[in-house]
Motif scaffolding. Structure first.
Motif, PDB file in Angstrom:
ATOM      1  N   PHE A  20       0.853  -1.318  -0.060  1.00 25.97           N
ATOM      2  CA  PHE A  20       0.089   0.033  -0.056  1.00 25.97           C
ATOM      3  C   PHE A  20       1.001   1.105   0.073  1.00 25.97           C
ATOM      4  CE2 PHE A  20      -2.457  -3.359   2.089  1.00 25.97           C
ATOM      5  CZ  PHE A  20      -3.570  -3.203   1.301  1.00 25.97           C
ATOM      6  N   VAL A  21       0.390   2.235  -0.848  1.00 22.82           N
ATOM      7  CA  VAL A  21       1.052   3.605  -0.789  1.00 22.82           C
ATOM      8  C   VAL A  21       0.137   4.697  -0.686  1.00 22.82           C
ATOM      9  CG1 VAL A  21       2.987   2.796  -2.207  1.00 22.82           C
ATOM     10  CG2 VAL A  21       1.119   3.573  -3.343  1.00 22.82           C
ATOM     11  N   LYS A  22       0.488   5.816  -0.385  1.00 19.60           N
ATOM     12  CA  LYS A  22      -0.419   7.098  -0.410  1.00 19.60           C
ATOM     13  C   LYS A  22       0.559   8.109  -0.810  1.00 19.60           C
ATOM     14  CE  LYS A  22       1.174   8.427   4.609  1.00 19.60           C
ATOM     15  NZ  LYS A  22       0.440   8.897   5.852  1.00 19.60           N
ATOM     16  N   TYR A  23      -0.026   9.392  -1.164  1.00 24.06           N
ATOM     17  CA  TYR A  23       0.655  10.493  -2.036  1.00 24.06           C
ATOM     18  C   TYR A  23       1.166  11.361  -0.750  1.00 24.06           C
ATOM     19  CZ  TYR A  23       1.475  14.529  -4.856  1.00 24.06           C
ATOM     20  OH  TYR A  23       2.109  15.452  -5.472  1.00 24.06           O
ATOM     21  N   GLN A  24       2.239  11.858  -0.788  1.00 29.21           N
ATOM     22  CA  GLN A  24       2.604  12.656   0.168  1.00 29.21           C
ATOM     23  C   GLN A  24       3.055  14.046  -0.537  1.00 29.21           C
ATOM     24  OE1 GLN A  24       7.137  12.563   1.524  1.00 29.21           O
ATOM     25  NE2 GLN A  24       6.375  12.270   3.515  1.00 29.21           N
ATOM     26  N   GLU A  25       2.187  15.089  -0.170  1.00 33.61           N
ATOM     27  CA  GLU A  25       2.036  16.107  -0.701  1.00 33.61           C
ATOM     28  C   GLU A  25       3.429  16.984  -0.758  1.00 33.61           C
ATOM     29  OE1 GLU A  25      -1.379  18.779  -1.202  1.00 33.61           O
ATOM     30  OE2 GLU A  25      -2.529  17.122  -0.360  1.00 33.61           O
ATOM     31  N   LYS A  26       3.907  16.965   0.364  1.00 37.63           N
ATOM     32  CA  LYS A  26       5.072  17.703   0.636  1.00 37.63           C
ATOM     33  C   LYS A  26       6.305  17.669  -0.231  1.00 37.63           C
ATOM     34  CE  LYS A  26       8.534  18.543   4.533  1.00 37.63           C
ATOM     35  NZ  LYS A  26       8.894  18.060   5.939  1.00 37.63           N
ATOM     36  N   HIS A  27       6.325  16.351  -0.618  1.00 38.45           N
ATOM     37  CA  HIS A  27       7.491  16.059  -1.583  1.00 38.45           C
ATOM     38  C   HIS A  27       7.078  15.430  -2.947  1.00 38.45           C
ATOM     39  CE1 HIS A  27       9.651  15.293   2.320  1.00 38.45           C
ATOM     40  NE2 HIS A  27      10.433  16.074   1.856  1.00 38.45           N
ATOM     41  N   GLY A  28       5.906  15.537  -3.166  1.00 38.94           N
ATOM     42  CA  GLY A  28       5.169  15.222  -4.191  1.00 38.94           C
ATOM     43  C   GLY A  28       5.411  13.616  -4.776  1.00 38.94           C
ATOM     44  N   GLU A  37      -4.582   3.771   5.929  1.00 36.25           N
ATOM     45  CA  GLU A  37      -4.097   5.007   5.096  1.00 36.25           C
ATOM     46  C   GLU A  37      -4.084   4.901   3.485  1.00 36.25           C
ATOM     47  OE1 GLU A  37      -0.915   7.167   7.572  1.00 36.25           O
ATOM     48  OE2 GLU A  37      -0.229   5.050   7.177  1.00 36.25           O
ATOM     49  N   ALA A  38      -4.111   3.924   2.862  1.00 36.18           N
ATOM     50  CA  ALA A  38      -3.708   3.728   1.522  1.00 36.18           C
ATOM     51  C   ALA A  38      -4.565   4.237   0.661  1.00 36.18           C
ATOM     52  CB  ALA A  38      -3.759   2.106   1.135  1.00 36.18           C
ATOM     53  N   ASN A  57      -9.352   8.586  -2.123  1.00 36.72           N
ATOM     54  CA  ASN A  57      -9.271   9.077  -3.457  1.00 36.72           C
ATOM     55  C   ASN A  57      -7.627   9.705  -3.516  1.00 36.72           C
ATOM     56  OD1 ASN A  57     -11.388   8.233  -4.907  1.00 36.72           O
ATOM     57  ND2 ASN A  57     -12.496  10.121  -3.875  1.00 36.72           N
ATOM     58  N   LEU A  58      -7.124   9.661  -4.720  1.00 36.32           N
ATOM     59  CA  LEU A  58      -5.688  10.276  -4.759  1.00 36.32           C
ATOM     60  C   LEU A  58      -5.879  11.618  -5.206  1.00 36.32           C
ATOM     61  CD1 LEU A  58      -4.188   7.392  -7.227  1.00 36.32           C
ATOM     62  CD2 LEU A  58      -3.273   8.254  -5.006  1.00 36.32           C
ATOM     63  N   PRO A  59      -5.036  12.724  -4.803  1.00 35.94           N
ATOM     64  CA  PRO A  59      -5.322  14.104  -4.809  1.00 35.94           C
ATOM     65  C   PRO A  59      -4.718  14.539  -6.199  1.00 35.94           C
ATOM     66  CG  PRO A  59      -3.587  13.682  -3.385  1.00 35.94           C
ATOM     67  CD  PRO A  59      -4.115  12.285  -3.576  1.00 35.94           C
TER      68      PRO A  59
END
Length: 104
Positions: A20-28, A37-38, A57-59
């Motif tokens: 599982f992965v999630k998007y980290q906005e700070k580093h893109g 959290e996925a 949902n992915l941002p």
């Protein structure tokens, strides 16, 4: 547990576990996370990232949405062995190539 990954009703990958992965906005970037959290999963070779219905949902755009279906170890081995193609589909393709080539 084993899974097949479907896109437009076509098997595009088989997995022996879910990463599982999630998007980290700070580093893109995408980062590993827990299932709770996925937003997406990784492909078996780690090259692709797919959103799955039921996850957050992915941002950002640019990721395909897929369906994951639990399968047993026998289907997993079969799909892995035949590069995600069933033996029946291989036989059908072979027969079609013989017909197209005028051999049959």
């Amino acid at each position: 547990m084993y899974y097949k990954v479907l896109k437009d009703n076509k098997v595009i990958d088989v997995l022996d576990h879910l990463s599982f992965v999630k998007y980290q906005e700070k580093h893109g970037i995408m980062v590993s996370c827990t299932q709770e959290e996925a937003q997406a999963i990784l492909s078996s070779d780690g090259e692709y990232i797919w959103h799955v219905h039921g996850l957050y949902n992915l941002p950002v755009d640019g990721y395909d949405t897929v369906e994951i279906i639990p399968i047993d170890q026998y289907e997993y081995k079969q799909l892995s062995m035949f590069n995600l193609t069933t033996p029946e589909a291989i036989i059908d393709a072979y027969t079609k190539s013989l017909l197209d080539g005028g051999i049959l």
